[in-house]
Write a protein that holds these residues in place. Structure first.
Motif, PDB file in Angstrom:
ATOM      1  N   MET A 235       0.869  -1.170   0.000  1.00 23.95           N
ATOM      2  CA  MET A 235       0.000   0.000   0.000  1.00 23.95           C
ATOM      3  C   MET A 235       0.907   1.222   0.000  1.00 23.95           C
ATOM      4  O   MET A 235       1.664   1.450   0.948  1.00 23.95           O
ATOM      5  CB  MET A 235      -0.908   0.003   1.234  1.00 23.95           C
ATOM      6  CG  MET A 235      -1.756   1.265   1.346  1.00 23.95           C
ATOM      7  SD  MET A 235      -2.866   1.237   2.786  1.00 23.95           S
ATOM      8  CE  MET A 235      -4.160   0.166   2.158  1.00 23.95           C
ATOM      9  N   ASN A 236       0.862   1.977  -1.078  1.00 25.17           N
ATOM     10  CA  ASN A 236       1.745   3.136  -1.198  1.00 25.17           C
ATOM     11  C   ASN A 236       1.217   4.314  -0.365  1.00 25.17           C
ATOM     12  O   ASN A 236       0.196   4.196   0.329  1.00 25.17           O
ATOM     13  CB  ASN A 236       1.919   3.525  -2.671  1.00 25.17           C
ATOM     14  CG  ASN A 236       0.576   3.739  -3.364  1.00 25.17           C
ATOM     15  OD1 ASN A 236      -0.393   4.158  -2.736  1.00 25.17           O
ATOM     16  ND2 ASN A 236       0.522   3.421  -4.642  1.00 25.17           N
ATOM     17  N   LYS A 237       1.902   5.438  -0.465  1.00 22.74           N
ATOM     18  CA  LYS A 237       1.536   6.592   0.365  1.00 22.74           C
ATOM     19  C   LYS A 237       0.130   7.101   0.044  1.00 22.74           C
ATOM     20  O   LYS A 237      -0.603   7.508   0.942  1.00 22.74           O
ATOM     21  CB  LYS A 237       2.566   7.708   0.152  1.00 22.74           C
ATOM     22  CG  LYS A 237       3.957   7.365   0.672  1.00 22.74           C
ATOM     23  CD  LYS A 237       4.930   8.506   0.421  1.00 22.74           C
ATOM     24  CE  LYS A 237       6.324   8.155   0.937  1.00 22.74           C
ATOM     25  NZ  LYS A 237       7.294   9.254   0.698  1.00 22.74           N
ATOM     26  N   LYS A 238      -0.252   7.036  -1.230  1.00 25.99           N
ATOM     27  CA  LYS A 238      -1.595   7.469  -1.614  1.00 25.99           C
ATOM     28  C   LYS A 238      -2.651   6.587  -0.957  1.00 25.99           C
ATOM     29  O   LYS A 238      -3.661   7.071  -0.444  1.00 25.99           O
ATOM     30  CB  LYS A 238      -1.738   7.410  -3.140  1.00 25.99           C
ATOM     31  CG  LYS A 238      -3.096   7.838  -3.656  1.00 25.99           C
ATOM     32  CD  LYS A 238      -3.153   7.764  -5.176  1.00 25.99           C
ATOM     33  CE  LYS A 238      -4.546   8.125  -5.687  1.00 25.99           C
ATOM     34  NZ  LYS A 238      -4.618   8.020  -7.180  1.00 25.99           N
ATOM     35  N   GLY A 239      -2.415   5.273  -0.974  1.00 24.75           N
ATOM     36  CA  GLY A 239      -3.345   4.343  -0.344  1.00 24.75           C
ATOM     37  C   GLY A 239      -3.373   4.507   1.165  1.00 24.75           C
ATOM     38  O   GLY A 239      -4.436   4.435   1.799  1.00 24.75           O
ATOM     39  N   MET A 240      -2.188   4.722   1.760  1.00 27.57           N
ATOM     40  CA  MET A 240      -2.114   4.914   3.212  1.00 27.57           C
ATOM     41  C   MET A 240      -2.889   6.156   3.641  1.00 27.57           C
ATOM     42  O   MET A 240      -3.604   6.144   4.652  1.00 27.57           O
ATOM     43  CB  MET A 240      -0.653   5.037   3.638  1.00 27.57           C
ATOM     44  CG  MET A 240       0.152   3.757   3.489  1.00 27.57           C
ATOM     45  SD  MET A 240       1.926   4.045   3.761  1.00 27.57           S
ATOM     46  CE  MET A 240       1.919   4.582   5.474  1.00 27.57           C
ATOM     47  N   LYS A 241      -2.788   7.214   2.863  1.00 33.16           N
ATOM     48  CA  LYS A 241      -3.514   8.446   3.178  1.00 33.16           C
ATOM     49  C   LYS A 241      -5.017   8.208   3.143  1.00 33.16           C
ATOM     50  O   LYS A 241      -5.755   8.630   4.032  1.00 33.16           O
ATOM     51  CB  LYS A 241      -3.124   9.540   2.185  1.00 33.16           C
ATOM     52  CG  LYS A 241      -3.801  10.876   2.464  1.00 33.16           C
ATOM     53  CD  LYS A 241      -3.347  11.942   1.473  1.00 33.16           C
ATOM     54  CE  LYS A 241      -4.034  13.273   1.760  1.00 33.16           C
ATOM     55  NZ  LYS A 241      -3.623  14.321   0.788  1.00 33.16           N
ATOM     56  N   ALA A 242      -5.461   7.489   2.091  1.00 32.84           N
ATOM     57  CA  ALA A 242      -6.893   7.190   1.969  1.00 32.84           C
ATOM     58  C   ALA A 242      -7.367   6.308   3.120  1.00 32.84           C
ATOM     59  O   ALA A 242      -8.460   6.510   3.676  1.00 32.84           O
ATOM     60  CB  ALA A 242      -7.171   6.509   0.625  1.00 32.84           C
TER      61      ALA A 242
END
Length: 285
Positions: A235-242
């Motif tokens: 899970m990349n940073k974009k996914g982690m933020k979401a």
């Protein structure tokens, strides 16, 4: 291999009589006197040297034949494509019928030496959806295939609708579960000491045991990245933020504590490493 080179170069079977034909009786007799016979590899090596046959004659012939075959196939394909375009440009409507939300139209095509006598059908649906059958032998077959195309499309659309309803609910659940069950991942090619954790942090990873349809949809949105074997994911940073945004909105005992334990992720997510900057520049280009 020498026999193959001889045959490729001369277009003759590797036989003694053919070696005599191209090299002369005297040369072959000289080899026989030395105890070198047609059954020996030395025999064909010396024959090839006599004729100046290249060592790659066989491979070269194979390459030429393959190129010629591909060229013929290409020419055939171009010719057929041109003929198809001619037939479609001169189609004649012979039947039209409304079926459910679709309009089914059958066309007769001109006679063709390549494809014979054929028919096609189009199924159209407002505003601008068109499905076309392949060549059919009669108008009944063309109409039937057009009906099948329309029905298959409707089934696919219904399946997609059901999946999107499912995904709308499961997306947030998956993001939360994957985020909370994953461990930090760092780029192993960069320095891994404490002060560089933000620089080499890439996301959180876990084993993939989830519904592949949901996972693939998350990947398509750029929230997850699958390994080449699809057995693990990041899970990349974009996914982690979401995921963190979803978790912050729900009312479940213990969620606040779990988020506090990973509070440092906020800093990691917002931090842009040199690699992040380079990737952004590549996307802009």
């Amino acid at each position: 291999m020498d026999k193959n080179n001889f045959e490729a170069f001369t277009n003759l079977p590797a036989l003694k009589k053919n070696a005599i034909q191209v090299c002369g009786q005297e040369f072959i007799d000289s080899l026989t006197k030395k105890g070198i016979y047609a059954k020996d590899s030395d025999f064909w090596e010396k024959v090839n040297n006599k004729l100046n046959i290249p060592d790659d004659a066989y491979e070269s012939k194979q390459a030429r034949e393959q190129a010629e075959k591909e060229q013929l196939l290409l020419e055939k394909k171009v010719k057929e494509q041109s003929e198809k375009q001619r037939l479609l440009a001169n189609k004649k409507e012979i039947r039209s019928k409304n079926r459910k939300d679709w309009k089914i139209t059958v066309f007769e095509l001109p006679e063709s030496e390549t494809f014979g006598k054929n028919f096609i059908a189009e199924c159209t649906k407002e505003p601008d959806l068109i499905k076309t059958t392949w060549f059919c032998k009669n108008q009944e077959e063309a109409y039937s295939r057009a009906c099948n195309l329309a029905d298959e499309f409707e089934v696919q659309q219904e399946s997609l609708r059901i999946f999107m309803e499912h995904y709308a609910v499961m997306k947030d659940l998956y993001l939360m579960i994957i985020y909370l069950s994953s461990g930090d991942q760092h780029n192993s090619y960069l320095n891994n000491n404490r002060e560089n954790y933000k620089e080499n942090f890439t996301g959180v990873s876990c084993w993939n045991g989830f519904d592949f349809a949901i996972i693939n949809a998350l990947v398509a949105e750029g929230l997850l990245e699958l390994s080449t074997t699809k057995k693990s994911m990041v899970m990349n940073k974009k996914g982690m933020k979401a995921a963190r945004e979803v978790l912050q909105k729900i009312n479940i005992d213990g969620v606040d504590r779990l988020l506090e334990q990973r509070e440092y992720h906020e800093e990691y997510i917002n931090y842009k490493s040199q690699l992040d900057i380079m990737e952004e520049q590549e996307e802009e280009e």
